[in-house]
Design an enzyme around this catalytic site. Structure first.
Site, mmCIF file in Angstrom:
data_model
loop_
_atom_site.group_PDB
_atom_site.id
_atom_site.type_symbol
_atom_site.label_atom_id
_atom_site.label_comp_id
_atom_site.label_asym_id
_atom_site.label_seq_id
_atom_site.Cartn_x
_atom_site.Cartn_y
_atom_site.Cartn_z
ATOM 1 C CE LYS A 165 -1.345 -2.669 -3.805
ATOM 2 N NZ LYS A 165 -0.469 -3.820 -3.585
ATOM 3 C CD GLN A 202 -1.397 -7.364 -3.945
ATOM 4 O OE1 GLN A 202 -0.957 -6.346 -4.487
ATOM 5 N NE2 GLN A 202 -1.707 -7.392 -2.679
ATOM 6 C CG ASP A 245 5.505 -3.905 -3.857
ATOM 7 O OD1 ASP A 245 4.940 -2.971 -3.271
ATOM 8 O OD2 ASP A 245 4.939 -4.958 -4.189
#
Ligand code: GUN
Length: 291
Positions: free
Chosen positions: A53, A97, A120
């Site tokens: 990422k 994460q 997200d």
């Protein structure tokens, strides 16, 4: 033989478009979009994903920083970091994460992220906007699956779709996105008693169960479109998905490979959501999200 859906190539094209978008912003004198990633603990797979990422952000000219915290981090320490990032005007996107260590309530942490920075799309506000079909951040993997389906040119309207899995990350938002595209969606999950028969009725299967090679030949209707969200390493060390690829590929019309299918799209959609967050933040014109 099925047509392979080349997620790697499609994602590369999307990243190029996003790079030129960032360049346009920079040329107008604006600062670059910025993503803050939070990684707690030392899960090896998470470490690899976070590196991907970071690299992808830098490649398109975005700013990124990763906060790496020890696995003993408390929930309140993590809440403080999220608050600090929420209040930082130079941070556009925040990604925590997953998975998080056991002592931390992941929904509390996700819920703490400012909805405009929740790139997200996992918080209640964004998932609610998704349910209502209103503008908001969509979870990256299901959004990437929709883009892959778009490239096949197949009209989803009126089609039968089966989503296998109901996680907040993939299965549940996938059901909603397919529903908004006017597919008739069946959600198969671990308590479903007739999974195989239901899957076999589907024109489109999205396999996101997290079970290696779950979907066998007798789960698949001939000419179905097969999307594989799973990624696992089998005993022989080979990467496999939730589809038993060699069995199902000959009867499908389209199929995603593992790796090189859905995975690269998740990252491309994360970048896209970050730039969207940045644009919403600099213009201040999002009708539903709190700034
Ligand atoms: N862990 C596995 N996939 C994801 C993802 O898309 N987002 C986050 N935050 N964590 C993940």
């Amino acid at each position: 033989m099925a047509q392979l859906i080349d997620g790697k190539a499609i994602a590369a094209d999307i990243r190029l478009d996003l790079k030129s978008k960032v360049e346009q912003h920079l040329a107008s004198g604006a600062r670059p979009p910025a993503l803050s990633v939070v990684l707690v603990g030392d899960d090896p797979a998470s470490g690899i994903y976070v590196n991907f990422k970071e690299k992808a952000c830098k490649q398109i000219g975005m700013k990124t920083e990763t906060h790496r915290l020890p696995k003993e981090t408390s929930e309140s320490e993590l809440v403080s970091l999220i608050d600090q990032l929420n209040n930082d005007p130079e941070v556009d996107g925040i990604l925590v994460q997953l998975p998080l260590p056991k002592q931390i309530d992941k929904l509390r942490i996700i819920g703490r992220i400012s909805p405009i920075k929740d790139v997200d799309g996992l918080g209640a506000k964004n998932q609610g906007l998704l349910s209502l079909g209103l503008a908001g951040h969509r979870p990256c993997t299901p959004l990437g699956v929709m883009k892959l389906l778009e490239t096949t040119g197949i009209d989803l309207s009126g089609k039968q779709a089966a989503v296998i899995g109901r996680s907040i990350l993939v299965g549940s938002p996938m059901v909603r996105l397919l529903g908004h595209a006017n597919a008739t969606v069946t959600n198969i999950h671990s308590r479903t008693t007739n999974a195989r028969a239901l899957a076999r009725e589907a024109d489109i299967i999205v396999a996101a169960a997290g079970v290696p090679e779950l979907v066998k030949k007798d789960w698949v209707k001939p000419e179905a479109v097969l999307i594989d969200v799973g990624i696992h390493r089998n005993e022989g060390g080979k990467l496999v998905g939730d589809l038993a690829f060699d069995e199902v590929e000959p009867i499908a019309s389209h199929i995603t490979p593992v790796p090189g299918g859905v995975g690269p799209m998740t990252i491309a959609m994360l970048l896209s959501n970050c730039i969207q967050a940045y644009e919403w933040r600099i213009t201040g014109d999002h009708p539903y999200l709190v700034y």
